[in-house]
Design a protein around this motif. Structure first.
Motif, mmCIF file in Angstrom:
data_model
loop_
_atom_site.group_PDB
_atom_site.id
_atom_site.type_symbol
_atom_site.label_atom_id
_atom_site.label_comp_id
_atom_site.label_asym_id
_atom_site.label_seq_id
_atom_site.Cartn_x
_atom_site.Cartn_y
_atom_site.Cartn_z
ATOM 1 N N UNK A 105 0.822 -1.221 0.000
ATOM 2 C CA UNK A 105 0.000 0.000 0.000
ATOM 3 C C UNK A 105 0.854 1.269 0.000
ATOM 4 N N UNK A 106 1.901 1.257 -0.823
ATOM 5 C CA UNK A 106 2.761 2.440 -0.953
ATOM 6 C C UNK A 106 2.590 3.008 -2.358
ATOM 7 N N UNK A 107 2.557 4.329 -2.468
ATOM 8 C CA UNK A 107 2.448 4.965 -3.776
ATOM 9 C C UNK A 107 3.718 4.662 -4.577
ATOM 10 N N UNK A 108 3.563 4.266 -5.833
ATOM 11 C CA UNK A 108 4.745 3.905 -6.618
ATOM 12 C C UNK A 108 5.583 5.145 -6.961
ATOM 13 N N UNK A 109 6.885 4.925 -7.124
ATOM 14 C CA UNK A 109 7.836 6.006 -7.418
ATOM 15 C C UNK A 109 8.636 5.588 -8.649
ATOM 16 N N UNK A 110 9.011 6.563 -9.474
ATOM 17 C CA UNK A 110 9.533 6.224 -10.802
ATOM 18 C C UNK A 110 10.783 5.341 -10.785
ATOM 19 N N UNK A 111 11.756 5.658 -9.910
ATOM 20 C CA UNK A 111 13.012 4.897 -9.930
ATOM 21 C C UNK A 111 13.050 3.803 -8.860
ATOM 22 N N UNK A 112 11.897 3.571 -8.231
ATOM 23 C CA UNK A 112 11.875 2.676 -7.068
ATOM 24 C C UNK A 112 11.124 1.385 -7.393
ATOM 25 N N UNK A 113 11.781 0.255 -7.133
ATOM 26 C CA UNK A 113 11.138 -1.048 -7.264
ATOM 27 C C UNK A 113 10.742 -1.523 -5.878
ATOM 28 N N UNK A 114 9.458 -1.769 -5.676
ATOM 29 C CA UNK A 114 8.997 -2.272 -4.381
ATOM 30 C C UNK A 114 8.991 -3.796 -4.440
ATOM 31 N N UNK A 115 9.658 -4.426 -3.479
ATOM 32 C CA UNK A 115 9.738 -5.893 -3.456
ATOM 33 C C UNK A 115 8.925 -6.448 -2.296
ATOM 34 N N UNK A 116 8.333 -7.607 -2.524
ATOM 35 C CA UNK A 116 7.463 -8.205 -1.510
ATOM 36 C C UNK A 116 7.628 -9.721 -1.524
ATOM 37 N N UNK A 117 8.853 -10.151 -1.201
ATOM 38 C CA UNK A 117 9.120 -11.592 -1.148
ATOM 39 C C UNK A 117 8.497 -12.125 0.142
ATOM 40 N N UNK A 118 7.801 -13.236 0.020
ATOM 41 C CA UNK A 118 6.917 -13.669 1.084
ATOM 42 C C UNK A 118 7.595 -14.606 2.085
ATOM 43 N N UNK A 119 8.678 -15.232 1.677
ATOM 44 C CA UNK A 119 9.362 -16.203 2.532
ATOM 45 C C UNK A 119 10.847 -15.859 2.632
ATOM 46 N N UNK A 120 11.492 -16.357 3.670
ATOM 47 C CA UNK A 120 12.949 -16.348 3.658
ATOM 48 C C UNK A 120 13.460 -17.694 4.149
ATOM 49 N N UNK A 121 14.774 -17.860 4.063
ATOM 50 C CA UNK A 121 15.394 -19.128 4.461
ATOM 51 C C UNK A 121 16.216 -18.894 5.730
ATOM 52 N N UNK A 122 15.991 -19.728 6.725
ATOM 53 C CA UNK A 122 16.782 -19.668 7.957
ATOM 54 C C UNK A 122 17.703 -20.878 7.968
ATOM 55 N N UNK A 123 19.016 -20.646 7.895
ATOM 56 C CA UNK A 123 19.957 -21.774 7.825
ATOM 57 C C UNK A 123 19.934 -22.609 9.118
ATOM 58 N N UNK A 124 20.297 -23.868 8.978
ATOM 59 C CA UNK A 124 20.197 -24.793 10.111
ATOM 60 C C UNK A 124 21.102 -24.424 11.272
ATOM 61 N N UNK A 125 22.206 -23.720 11.005
ATOM 62 C CA UNK A 125 23.105 -23.388 12.119
ATOM 63 C C UNK A 125 22.476 -22.387 13.086
ATOM 64 N N UNK A 126 21.390 -21.741 12.680
ATOM 65 C CA UNK A 126 20.690 -20.820 13.580
ATOM 66 C C UNK A 126 19.547 -21.513 14.324
ATOM 67 N N UNK A 127 19.324 -22.789 14.034
ATOM 68 C CA UNK A 127 18.184 -23.501 14.621
ATOM 69 C C UNK A 127 18.673 -24.378 15.779
#
Lengths: 294, 294
Positions: free
Chosen positions: B249-271
């Motif tokens: 819900x942000x107004x778009x801007x000419x030189x700006x790419x809005x990213x909305x990646x829904x997942x990330x990866x948590x490596x096993x060494x942090x678990x």
């Protein structure tokens, strides 16, 4: 009304610590011109009392305390002959300090360019006058930016808007995506509201997460900050201001407490280097810089 | 229309991987009842083709693939005598698998209680059926919760609402405050959409930041997950789904790419540990659990 001016500073959310500190000096210079004092010593006493009131207004922002203290120190060394001359001297003193601060920001911006080089991708968090000034220099060096939105007030969006106007290719992400994007940057660079005695920084909440993610992915994490943001080495940790939960625009729930702490602390071991107008200090350096001449 | 059902699953944002996987089985069971097939082999062939279509619909969610594969495996072992009998057998098989999944979640919840004990404060991120079920058990053990809102869709707010209804004292924070609050928790516990072959997890974006902050502050970080969320040891990393930038819900801007990646990866060494229905596996353990019987 002075009390209204103080409240504006307390409630301000649009400016960084450095800008607010400069604004405090502007208010003091105005008071120097309009104070009902009839003698030089009376004027100095009056202004000194007013200046003292700024010291506690924004506990997470050392620059206000430091810049005002520097201003007070100089105030007492001004010649006390004619009150009208003194009023003018105070205005000049104020302008000098403000100009020094602006020059420091420009010097820092050029040091960032030296450090990250042209064509780099720089990631930052929140909005900082120092970072904005840095990008103003960097826009001539073909850099890209990755900017976090910085919930709840989206200061990062304001920065993205400015960068867009300068033609800097920018990626705007939610704060939660910090870990996904920091690896695409050549460096993370943030401003600071305060540098604590032990080298930790107080900055907009989320900064610590950017520093952790940067460290985990071997991306350098730089603090771009004027030296007058540093507290003395033995200063206690500053209070972290909390703002109204209503800013999150969430419907309240009976057993749920909504928290909206505005700053967090990033420990010095996560900071690769401090970029100041006096030079670059690496994590292993003892930080020598102080600004309160007292 | 089958295509409409598929699209609902692709676009769904309200359910975790485990719930969606169960929903896929429900759809297959319905098809078993209504398929125009006139022989047992025709019915099995038809359902198998439909089941195959689920495998790629949510690339970040291994459970859909795994649970459907398990269903397919069982499908082929059913007695093929009367088609009407087979239709009923398939419904029963589906209900059995769904019940196993529900029981697994309950078993996990009790293991979390054993691990963190009563009176604990548990921090989590996003919304997970496993975590919700865990708190349903934990509400009888005087626990407190710290919940991140999980921008942009605020799934964390939905969880807080449920916890509030159960009388669990809950602190709700922005994602940027993760580092400020994880130190107040006895443990961080998250669900997983997928456990990758190397033990890393795919979960709602921001999970990696919680894991980093937990590690930095010596707070255990647990993944509560059914074993069928695990991909085979040599599986390639799953694709991280990206959603429409309009969700921010942000107004778009000419030189700006809005990213909305829904997942990330948590490596096993942090678990710190994986809490499954088969037991608790610590970071140093090789993860033995697999569920696709093929």
């Amino acid at each position: 009304m002075w009390a209204d001016e103080i409240r504006i500073i307390i409630e301000d959310r649009k400016h960084g610590a450095s800008e607010l500190a400069q604004y405090c000096l502007t208010l003091l210079a105005k008071q120097a011109q309009t104070s009902p004092a009839t003698s030089c010593s009376e004027l100095i006493t009056h202004l000194n009392l007013l200046a003292n009131q700024f010291k506690e207004v924004r506990p997470s922002m050392a620059p206000i305390q430091n810049l005002v203290a520097r201003w007070q120190f100089r105030l007492f060394s001004l010649p006390q002959n004619e009150i009208e001359d003194l009023r003018l001297e105070i205005v000049t003193l104020t302008q000098q300090l403000q100009q020094q601060s602006r020059q420091a920001v420009t010097a820092i911006a050029h040091q960032v360019v030296d450090l990250v080089g042209p064509n780099a991708t720089i990631m930052t968090h929140s909005l900082s006058a120092t970072i904005t000034a840095t990008f103003k220099v960097l826009k001539n060096y073909n850099v890209n930016a990755i900017v976090t939105e910085s919930r709840p007030l989206q200061e990062g969006y304001q920065l993205a808007k400015q960068l867009s106007e300068w033609g800097i290719k920018t990626t705007l992400i939610t704060d939660a995506q910090i870990g996904l994007f920091v690896g695409k940057a050549n460096a993370a660079v943030v401003g600071a509201d305060t540098i604590l005695g032990d080298g930790a920084i107080i900055n907009k909440v989320g900064t610590q997460l950017l520093a952790l993610a940067a460290r985990y992915q071997n991306i350098p994490f730089y603090v771009a900050s004027e030296t007058f943001k540093r507290l003395p080495a033995l200063a206690a940790q500053a209070h972290l201001e909390e703002k109204a939960p209503e800013e999150l625009a969430l419907v309240t729930l009976s057993k749920v407490t909504i928290r909206n702490i505005y700053f967090d602390i990033t420990p010095s071991d996560l900071i690769s280097a401090y970029i100041t107008e006096q030079g670059v200090y690496y994590q292993s350096d003892k930080l020598p810089f102080f600004t309160v001449e007292a």
